[in-house]
Design an enzyme around this catalytic site. Structure first.
Site, mmCIF file in Angstrom:
data_model
loop_
_atom_site.group_PDB
_atom_site.id
_atom_site.type_symbol
_atom_site.label_atom_id
_atom_site.label_comp_id
_atom_site.label_asym_id
_atom_site.label_seq_id
_atom_site.Cartn_x
_atom_site.Cartn_y
_atom_site.Cartn_z
ATOM 1 N N CYS A 1 -4.481 6.407 14.424
ATOM 2 C CA CYS A 1 -4.492 5.956 13.036
ATOM 3 C C CYS A 1 -5.518 4.846 12.822
ATOM 4 O O CYS A 1 -5.250 3.679 13.138
ATOM 5 C CB CYS A 1 -3.103 5.473 12.626
ATOM 6 S SG CYS A 1 -3.018 4.954 10.891
ATOM 7 N N CYS B 1 -4.135 2.056 10.438
ATOM 8 C CA CYS B 1 -3.129 1.164 11.016
ATOM 9 C C CYS B 1 -3.731 0.213 12.042
ATOM 10 O O CYS B 1 -3.501 -0.994 12.010
ATOM 11 C CB CYS B 1 -2.020 1.978 11.682
ATOM 12 S SG CYS B 1 -1.122 3.086 10.589
ATOM 13 N N ASP B 2 -4.495 0.783 12.980
ATOM 14 C CA ASP B 2 -4.912 0.028 14.161
ATOM 15 C C ASP B 2 -6.349 -0.458 14.125
ATOM 16 O O ASP B 2 -6.752 -1.263 14.965
ATOM 17 C CB ASP B 2 -4.699 0.897 15.410
ATOM 18 C CG ASP B 2 -3.250 1.337 15.552
ATOM 19 O OD1 ASP B 2 -2.364 0.592 15.106
ATOM 20 O OD2 ASP B 2 -3.009 2.429 16.096
#
Length: 524
Positions: free
Chosen positions: A341, A344-345
């Site tokens: 992701c 997200c990361d």
């Protein structure tokens, strides 16, 4: 800090506060602290039930939300904006006495827990993080022996780096790693008290047989449940989580009638719509086996945990999962640099070199997003050319810190035991090998249907997709499939919605005519 519309909306939510709360802030002269002070002052100005005070805390900037005269409270370290603003609003009203929307048996299970000190590390661009933050916040409100702090990684980079966190959400309990990834309250309960999972499974055993049972709660499954309920069928929907893949989708801009939305918002709307009907919703469960009707038993039987569900018909809408590279080091360094992701990361790799595996649309979109964060992005594509849309490739080629490597095979992910350090690749035409130094590897090579549990090869094609006709019917009477797990063309949210509706209507037609065909078996 907040615009007029946001202030107006927040003011309405604060009317739900029943008991006075205080915002206890630990601040200094930093930019983060000045922005946080501004936000907290705005919140306090909107309600007489909210007071702002200052105190010292080990993490600065941070603030606690406390119910005055009690042990109830939660803490945020950093500025909870972006996706986490909803977590802030929910914490304000729940600490302020607004009751959580949970079944009583779940509330009792939370109250029975021993407690502990939880810390969730999150990023403001992570779609999965709010679910974990909100779950643990809610649990700490119900049971004050559970203490929870949500830490925004961008404001505490040294702490995140010291712990070696390269994927969020990352949850620690009593200073030890507890879990990574999206978790709902049921998942956390099961991890803290395995007997609660057994109890929830046993509760399913007592349910009466369904007319239609939907396996999966993404766009296809949710739509199927809605259509079935509107046909007055006794309908159930069972899934690990509500929303499916769209929970991992940052931006949706091709959904007819809605110019732009985000995956979690759409998932929430789908769930709200399903709940408006008389549908038995069972989340936090994974179906592991399916048995078709037989001469001795006219119903489908589905196994989950230690429980069994029965139904006259079944729609499989189990969706798909990220495809893995299948190389040495991939699993070893998952959540230690190997991730799926970029939204997200990605922020955790600011100023560092990363690789994106895959030259399709998802891979090139990820590379474009990461180029704004990372020092260098290397795109690795197995084929001799990128398969992404021309407009995406044009944008990618305009970025000065992106390198594209086509005709290259990934051999392994290398690391030092704690984190990724490099990617070993091979030039397919020349046979030469090299190591590309990277701190992160973002895998974007497509999806695999979630059908391996079926153990019925006759039902699927070589790609694992469930074989269906244009009406969503399989070769087994009464068994249907929809969405990304089926042979429906064009894996899009809209096509999943349509296939879910089609499968439900076909199931209804079948049930109205059932009895005309002889029983079938899964292996037939």
């Amino acid at each position: 800090m907040l615009d007029t519309a946001a202030l107006s909306q927040l003011s309405e939510y604060l009317t739900l506060i029943r008991e006075p709360i205080e915002l206890a802030a630990s601040l200094d002269d930093s930019t983060h602290s000045r922005r946080l002070r501004e936000l907290l002052e705005e919140i306090a100005s909107l309600s007489d039930m909210v007071t702002l005070v200052e105190e010292a805390d080990a993490r600065t900037p941070s603030f606690a939300i406390r119910r005055i005269g009690s042990d109830v409270g939660v803490r945020f370290a950093g500025l909870p904006m972006g996706h986490e603003f909803a977590s802030l609003v929910l914490a304000l009203v729940q600490v302020g006495g607004h009751p959580p929307k949970l079944d009583e048996d779940v509330i009792e299970a939370i109250r029975a827990l021993d407690g502990g000190e939880f810390v969730t590390y999150m990023s403001l661009t992570c779609q999965n993080c709010p679910t974990v933050v909100q779950a643990l916040n809610t649990m700490s409100v119900i049971n004050p022996k559970i203490r929870h702090t949500a830490v925004e990684g961008g404001a505490f980079e040294a702490e995140v780096a010291g712990l070696g966190i390269t994927a969020v959400p990352a949850v620690y309990k009593d200073s030890e790693v507890f879990a990574h990834g999206r978790m709902e309250i049921g998942d956390i309960l099961d991890k803290l008290n395995p007997s609660s999972a057994e109890a929830r499974s046993k509760a399913l055993d007592s349910l009466e047989p369904f007319d239609l049972l939907v396996v999966g709660a993404g766009p296809a499954g949710a739509t199927a449940a809605i259509y079935a309920a509107r046909k007055a069928l006794r309908t159930g929907i069972i899934a690990e989580r509500f929303g499916g893949q769209i929970l991992d989708t940052a931006s949706i801009e091709n959904f007819s009638s809605i110019r732009r939305t985000e995956g979690p918002a759409l998932a929430s709307s789908l769930e709200e719509h399903v709940r408006s009907y008389d549908v038995e919703i069972m989340t936090g469960h994974r179906v592991s086996a399916l048995t078709a009707p037989s001469e001795s038993d006219p119903l489908f039987s589905l196994t989950t945990g230690g429980a069994r569900l029965r139904s006259r018909s079944v729609i499989l809408a189990t969706g798909a999962s990220y495809r893995l590279m299948g190389v040495p080091g991939e699993q070893e360094y998952r959540n230690k640099g190997v991730t799926f992701c970029p939204h997200c990361d990605g922020p955790l790799f600011a100023g560092r070199e990363v690789a994106v595996i895959g030259g399709g649309n998802s891979g090139i979109e990820a590379a474009i997003d990461l180029a704004a964060i990372a020092s260098r992005v290397t795109v690795v594509e197995f084929l001799d050319e990128l398969k992404a849309d021309a407009v995406l490739v044009k944008t990618l080629n305009s970025l000065p810190n992106v390198t594209v490597r086509t005709g290259v095979r990934v051999l392994s992910v290398l690391g030092d035991g704690k984190a990724v350090t490099a990617l070993e690749v091979e030039n397919r035409s020349e046979g030469t090998r090299e190591e590309i130094p990277v701190a992160g590897v973002f895998v974007q090579i497509g999806l695999v249907p979630n059908t391996g549990w079926l153990e019925a090869p006759a039902l699927t094609n070589s790609r694992g997709e469930i074989l269906v006709d244009p009406r969503g019917a399989t070769a087994v009477p009464g068994l249907f499939a929809a969405g990304d797990c089926a042979t429906t063309p064009y894996k899009q949210i809209l096509t999943a919605l349509g296939s879910g509706a089609t499968a439900a209507l076909t199931a209804f037609d079948h049930l109205m005519r059932e009895g005309a065909a002889a029983p079938a078996t899964i292996d037939a």
